[in-house]
Design a protein around this motif. Structure first.
Motif, PDB file in Angstrom:
ATOM      1  N   HIS A   1       0.830  -1.203   0.000  1.00 20.66           N
ATOM      2  CA  HIS A   1       0.000   0.000   0.000  1.00 20.66           C
ATOM      3  C   HIS A   1       0.867   1.257   0.000  1.00 20.66           C
ATOM      4  N   PHE A   2       0.399   2.272  -0.733  1.00 20.28           N
ATOM      5  CA  PHE A   2       1.013   3.599  -0.711  1.00 20.28           C
ATOM      6  C   PHE A   2      -0.051   4.620  -0.318  1.00 20.28           C
ATOM      7  N   LEU A   3       0.344   5.605   0.458  1.00 17.39           N
ATOM      8  CA  LEU A   3      -0.523   6.738   0.770  1.00 17.39           C
ATOM      9  C   LEU A   3       0.242   8.012   0.456  1.00 17.39           C
ATOM     10  N   VAL A   4      -0.310   8.819  -0.457  1.00 19.26           N
ATOM     11  CA  VAL A   4       0.329  10.077  -0.856  1.00 19.26           C
ATOM     12  C   VAL A   4      -0.581  11.226  -0.472  1.00 19.26           C
ATOM     13  N   GLU A   5      -0.023  12.235   0.169  1.00 20.56           N
ATOM     14  CA  GLU A   5      -0.796  13.399   0.613  1.00 20.56           C
ATOM     15  C   GLU A   5      -0.396  14.641  -0.174  1.00 20.56           C
ATOM     16  N   ARG A   6      -1.389  15.285  -0.774  1.00 25.37           N
ATOM     17  CA  ARG A   6      -1.157  16.502  -1.531  1.00 25.37           C
ATOM     18  C   ARG A   6      -0.920  17.672  -0.578  1.00 25.37           C
ATOM     19  N   ALA A   7      -0.434  18.791  -1.081  1.00 25.59           N
ATOM     20  CA  ALA A   7      -0.107  19.946  -0.245  1.00 25.59           C
ATOM     21  C   ALA A   7      -1.333  20.481   0.492  1.00 25.59           C
ATOM     22  N   ASP A   8      -2.527  20.330  -0.111  1.00 27.10           N
ATOM     23  CA  ASP A   8      -3.747  20.832   0.532  1.00 27.10           C
ATOM     24  C   ASP A   8      -4.399  19.809   1.453  1.00 27.10           C
ATOM     25  N   GLY A   9      -3.745  18.665   1.674  1.00 33.87           N
ATOM     26  CA  GLY A   9      -4.269  17.667   2.591  1.00 33.87           C
ATOM     27  C   GLY A   9      -5.026  16.526   1.944  1.00 33.87           C
ATOM     28  N   LEU A  10      -5.315  16.622   0.649  1.00 36.04           N
ATOM     29  CA  LEU A  10      -6.002  15.531  -0.037  1.00 36.04           C
ATOM     30  C   LEU A  10      -5.090  14.304  -0.069  1.00 36.04           C
ATOM     31  N   ARG A  11      -5.645  13.141   0.287  1.00 38.07           N
ATOM     32  CA  ARG A  11      -4.858  11.918   0.327  1.00 38.07           C
ATOM     33  C   ARG A  11      -5.412  10.916  -0.681  1.00 38.07           C
ATOM     34  N   ILE A  12      -4.500  10.244  -1.368  1.00 34.23           N
ATOM     35  CA  ILE A  12      -4.843   9.176  -2.306  1.00 34.23           C
ATOM     36  C   ILE A  12      -4.099   7.912  -1.869  1.00 34.23           C
ATOM     37  N   GLY A  13      -4.842   6.830  -1.772  1.00 32.45           N
ATOM     38  CA  GLY A  13      -4.221   5.548  -1.479  1.00 32.45           C
ATOM     39  C   GLY A  13      -4.240   4.669  -2.717  1.00 32.45           C
ATOM     40  N   PHE A  14      -3.193   3.909  -2.931  1.00 30.92           N
ATOM     41  CA  PHE A  14      -3.176   2.946  -4.024  1.00 30.92           C
ATOM     42  C   PHE A  14      -2.335   1.753  -3.617  1.00 30.92           C
ATOM     43  N   THR A  15      -2.615   0.601  -4.236  1.00 36.35           N
ATOM     44  CA  THR A  15      -2.045  -0.661  -3.782  1.00 36.35           C
ATOM     45  C   THR A  15      -1.527  -1.484  -4.947  1.00 36.35           C
ATOM     46  N   GLN A  16      -0.281  -1.924  -4.844  1.00 32.05           N
ATOM     47  CA  GLN A  16       0.277  -2.889  -5.792  1.00 32.05           C
ATOM     48  C   GLN A  16      -0.083  -4.288  -5.300  1.00 32.05           C
TER      49      GLN A  16
END
Length: 250
Positions: free
Chosen positions: A162-177
């Motif tokens: 799993h990866f969790l990436v957070e944008r500068a404005d706080g929006l988070r996107i999770g994605f999974t290999q």
């Protein structure tokens, strides 16, 4: 050249290049070539050696790493993988992306969201890319089974990362290999705390697999079930945008 700016009005310079081979795959390709030449030149087993040599080229092709033109936009979410959109479902994000991991950085919020699953065959590019620009907050590896990656339960049963990436404005996107029937190795290129750009390479999965993307709440997919997408180039969604899109297979 990487970093060149192109647009929809013709600015920039585009031309075709042979894709490079990712360093992770060069050793596998060279080993395959060495075995093929040994069989051909030392043992003289042409009926075996020539197919092995052809297979060696396939190994290099599997690890190809072409450049991509990444659309730029504050709310754009791009595909993290090449392949076919095999599932679009409303689900709860994985627990590993939701619960407090002790780092002080929050995970994905509770509640169902749209999950887009992209199935990668052995013929697809297997370099995976970040859907958005931001800070990598989590990289969580989980050992598991090697079921067919096309199955829904592969999201919970298979080896995955799993990866969790957070944008500068706080929006988070999770994605999974997710590893598949043939895949036996998930390789990350980034770690928590790293800054990534949209479309930046973040890892690869060897030999057939799947990537799941968890869109923010209130966001619909801009791709269709069965559609083929290109990592770093195809726009999967626009954060906060909801609209039914229909397509016809032909």
């Amino acid at each position: 050249m990487a970093g060149d700016l192109l647009d929809n009005r013709g600015r920039g310079d585009a031309h075709w290049n042979w894709p490079s081979i990712h360093p992770e795959g060069r050793k596998f390709g060279l080993i395959a070539v060495a075995i093929s030449l040994l069989v051909l030149l030392v043992f003289g087993w042409g009926p075996i050696g020539w197919p092995l040599l052809f297979l060696s080229l396939g190994v290099f092709a599997f690890f190809r790493d072409p450049e991509r033109v990444v659309p730029q936009g504050d709310d754009l979410i791009v595909a993290p993988a090449d392949g076919m959109v095999s599932l679009i479902m409303q689900v709860d994000p994985p627990e590993e992306l939701r619960v407090d991991d002790g780092s002080g950085m929050g995970g994905l919020p509770e509640g169902q969201v749209t999950r887009i699953s992209i199935f990668m065959s052995v013929f697809d590019v297997h370099i995976n890319r970040s859907p958005i620009a931001g800070v990598v907050r989590r990289v969580v590896y989980i050992p598991g089974k090697f079921l067919n990656a096309d199955l829904d339960k592969a999201s919970e049963d298979n080896e995955r990362q799993h990866f969790l990436v957070e944008r500068a404005d706080g929006l988070r996107i999770g994605f999974t290999q997710i590893a598949g029937l043939v895949a036996r190795r998930i390789v990350p290129f980034v770690k928590p705390g790293d800054m990534v750009g949209a479309g930046q390479r973040v890892g690869l999965i060897r030999f057939g697999s799947r990537v799941d993307v968890y869109l923010p709440a209130g966001t619909d997919a801009k791709v269709l079930l069965g559609q083929r997408v290109v990592a770093g180039e195809t726009i999967l969604a626009e954060a906060g945008a909801q609209k039914l899109i229909e397509g016809i297979k032909q």
